[in-house]
Design an enzyme around this catalytic site. Structure first.
Site: not given
Length: 183
Positions: A60, A88-89, A91
């Site tokens: 980012l 797992e997310t 994000h």
């Protein structure tokens, strides 16, 4: 069973004037980033170009570093490198989409950026894509930036030198055109 697909690679551009790129890398996955950087450097040096290298914390931050460099330096183009591996997310989706979108928007504003931020499902995919002897995505990103620099030089006058922009030594204030001037 999927067929093996070969991809066409453009010939390297040639430059009559020096070309300097900034490589911005997020070394979150250090070994992968090192392979990407090695591929990018080899591609830049193959055309006789020069480069500077800067590291940022994550994918980012890559577009932000490029924007800062564009506003304060005189690079001809930029190579964005890093790796985002699905976790797992959600994000992963945010980082992939937002870093790519920011780079694309800067490209549409005229910056010559090769996007080599890998977005993969696992480490094995990243290693193959980063390896200069395999898919060499770092070299591919540098090649993309170099081709865009060549197009920019072909279609317009070069307005940048190599190095850093000189800061103005004087500040010019606008005079009012209304009313008499003080004597």
């Amino acid at each position: 069973m999927a067929a093996t697909v070969t991809h066409y690679t453009l010939p390297r551009p040639e430059f009559s004037k020096p070309v300097k790129l900034l490589i911005v890398v997020a070394p979150y996955y250090k070994e992968i980033a090192d392979d990407q950087v090695a591929g990018a450097i080899a591609e830049i040096e193959a055309v006789g170009g020069s480069y500077s290298l800067v590291e940022v914390p994550g994918a980012l931050e890559v577009p932000t570093a490029i924007a800062i460099a564009e506003n304060t330096s005189n690079f001809d183009g930029y190579v964005a490198l890093g790796c985002v591996i699905r976790g797992e997310t959600t994000h992963y989706d945010t980082v992939c989409n937002d870093s790519s979108r920011a780079l694309q928007l800067m490209g549409l504003q005229g910056l010559c950026i090769g996007n080599g931020i890998l977005t993969v499902e696992n480490v094995e995919q990243a290693q193959v894509r980063a390896d200069p002897g395999a898919m060499n995505k770092g070299g591919g990103a540098a090649a993309a930036a170099l081709h865009l620099v060549a197009l920019g030089r072909k279609w317009g006058a070069q307005t940048k030198g190599v190095g850093f922009k000189a800061r103005s030594e004087a500040i010019i204030l606008a005079e009012s055109s209304i009313g008499p001037k003080n004597a």
